[in-house]
Motif scaffolding. Sequence first.
Motif, PDB file in Angstrom:
ATOM      1  N   GLY A 137       0.791  -1.226   0.000  1.00 38.54           N
ATOM      2  CA  GLY A 137       0.000   0.000   0.000  1.00 38.54           C
ATOM      3  C   GLY A 137       0.814   1.261   0.000  1.00 38.54           C
ATOM      4  O   GLY A 137       0.251   2.353   0.120  1.00 38.54           O
ATOM      5  N   ARG A 157      -6.727   0.575   0.834  1.00 39.35           N
ATOM      6  CA  ARG A 157      -5.428   0.959   1.375  1.00 39.35           C
ATOM      7  C   ARG A 157      -5.645   1.834   2.600  1.00 39.35           C
ATOM      8  O   ARG A 157      -6.541   2.678   2.615  1.00 39.35           O
ATOM      9  CB  ARG A 157      -4.616   1.719   0.322  1.00 39.35           C
ATOM     10  CG  ARG A 157      -3.208   2.086   0.771  1.00 39.35           C
ATOM     11  CD  ARG A 157      -2.401   2.638  -0.390  1.00 39.35           C
ATOM     12  NE  ARG A 157      -3.058   3.769  -1.022  1.00 39.35           N
ATOM     13  CZ  ARG A 157      -2.707   4.273  -2.189  1.00 39.35           C
ATOM     14  NH1 ARG A 157      -1.725   3.710  -2.871  1.00 39.35           N
ATOM     15  NH2 ARG A 157      -3.352   5.312  -2.697  1.00 39.35           N
ATOM     16  N   ARG A 191      -2.090  -2.455   3.267  1.00 41.08           N
ATOM     17  CA  ARG A 191      -3.084  -2.935   2.311  1.00 41.08           C
ATOM     18  C   ARG A 191      -4.160  -3.666   3.072  1.00 41.08           C
ATOM     19  O   ARG A 191      -3.881  -4.490   3.942  1.00 41.08           O
ATOM     20  CB  ARG A 191      -2.436  -3.868   1.296  1.00 41.08           C
ATOM     21  CG  ARG A 191      -3.383  -4.391   0.239  1.00 41.08           C
ATOM     22  CD  ARG A 191      -3.929  -3.277  -0.647  1.00 41.08           C
ATOM     23  NE  ARG A 191      -2.918  -2.735  -1.547  1.00 41.08           N
ATOM     24  CZ  ARG A 191      -3.140  -1.713  -2.367  1.00 41.08           C
ATOM     25  NH1 ARG A 191      -4.336  -1.114  -2.365  1.00 41.08           N
ATOM     26  NH2 ARG A 191      -2.182  -1.259  -3.151  1.00 41.08           N
TER      27      ARG A 191
END
Length: 652
Positions: free
Chosen positions: A31, A80, A101
């Motif tokens: 992320g 995210r 993430r």
Amino acid sequence: MSLQFEVSSLIIGRFWYYMKLTDANFSINCGGPQMMGRDDILYEAEDSALGPATFSVTSTEKWAVSNAGLFSDRNTPLFRVNTLAQVTGTDVTPELFQTSRVSPGSLRYYGLGLENGPYTVTLHFAETVYESRTSQTWQSLGRRVFDIYIQGTRRTKDFDISNEAGGVKRAVVKKFNVSVSENYLEIHLLWVGKGTCCIPDQGDYGPLIAAVHAASDLTPIGYGLPPTTPGKKSRTGLIVGIAVPVGVVSLLLIFAILYIRRKKSKKEDNEDILGLGPRPNTFSYAELRAATKDFNPSNKLGEGGYGPVYKGTLSDGRVVAVKQLSVVSHQGKSQFVSEIATISAVQHRNLVKLCGCCIEGNHRILVYEYLENKSLDQALFGTSNLHLDWPTRFNILLGTARGLAYLHEESRPRIVHRDVKASNILLDAKLSPKISDFGLAKLYDDEKTHISTRVAGTIGYLAPEYALFGHLTEKADVFGFGVVVLEILSGRPNFYNNLDPEKIYLLEWVWTLHENDQTLGLVDPRLTEFDETEATRLIRAAFLCTQGSPMARPSMSRVVAMLSGDIDIGTVMSKPSYLTDYNFKDVTTFSTGRFLVEDDTPSTASKHSNVHLNYQPEGSNASGANTVGVDPTPSPVNVTQSLLTSIIGEGR
């Protein structure tokens, strides 16, 4: 030339194989952007906008990510998590955890084109969405629960990040050993409907991960090397061919030198510590730490100039007394050597048993048998609940006399204890005495008439010739024993400020009673019954033991016979001159303390050596009670303030 080519080619092949293995590893900042971690690992960026059903391969084609699921209860689905929270509890870069993430259902990471073989997969987690559970608010009720699969096998069930890490915004690292057999690796995080769904906001659930790292466990050099192609020599191969072997050999030499030096230092240390006597049993420092619960103050039995003493339980169930040498005490180290040599060489039922020692690094520790009734001075002057009746006190004196007689006349070499006092006499379960603390003991050659040495011991128990001139024989122990006899009979220490002035100094008071035909007035009033004949015999023996001249004092074997009634004591000599010549009321400054030494110089000469007194006061309570290893409140019965001042001032 051919051999050099082959070596160079082999090293080049190994080098490129190592580089290939390094490329086979992969690291992902889930992320977030590309970032270098503190562990010198480059975490590649994984910050694409994943959708409800997405499969994305990185540009390097080393790994891929897949997401499946939709946050139907969120107006703007996000896959995210961005946070500025400072994550703690990790050695990895904290910035790795500022992005994570998240998936509403299924999140997978794939390693592509990997070498087949064993791998270590490291997953980094930190709960940065939920509130701390310690806040006890409704927002802290959130629970994130998911399963972790690797290579299709569930490795962790019902994984809860904050529960595993011990709180929110705390990192937790999970390592897994896996096997790659078809050149790919699958890491699967799956939400199976457990935990909460809407706390603190709608759609806060599902697996969440901050970073992924996968590394091959294959040994780079010497493992499955690819064949080399003859004829492809290069300058790089020559450099690598020379540098790598030289570097490896240099490292090996450095480690070998350090190892040899360490072994030599340890050997010399052991010889220095154990060279004076038979080698005792040795314990590791870790073993003694565990036995004393890391030297917990609750296990502390006492503390003296040598260091603290702790009660401990060994792994085999034995209860022991662990005597720890103070690291800053140089003199204590010499005492440590002396005590090991002395105790290891002698065995007697009235001497404390040495179970072993520790000589690991700078640690100097003695391990004794544990005597549950502790020391005699605690039983006599302290808060102990022990009741010492007349037969018990008599047997304690007789056993102590036998132990000293063994040291002086039966052991080889002969031993002078130098610190005979009530706190160095321990009592076992049956209240039998055992002489302890041989830190100041001196080995005594049969051919020597005396040893000229610096003074060491406790004021109040020091024989006059030893306190003033350092003239040491076994008669110094006889003097100390005489003082202990009077303490046991009277139930009070040899110096006690809380009494009437004429009773402060025990030896002076007992001679005053004797001169007034009231000798038995010395006996402890707590003794409702006692044998007057035995008491009188003990007092006369004490008078003989504390005579000013060492020649006038009996040997300890003769003292044993006197106490047993096997020989007649005879007429007691006149009052010692050290009691008649000095005014005790002048003694104010040196009322407590202990003389200690750093080293001793034996001599067979008849001349007296210089006396060097290092005065170090030690604490004691008003009653004179002391714990194991602590000097009792002593009495300067053989020295005065003016005399000590003159000795120290003249540097004698």
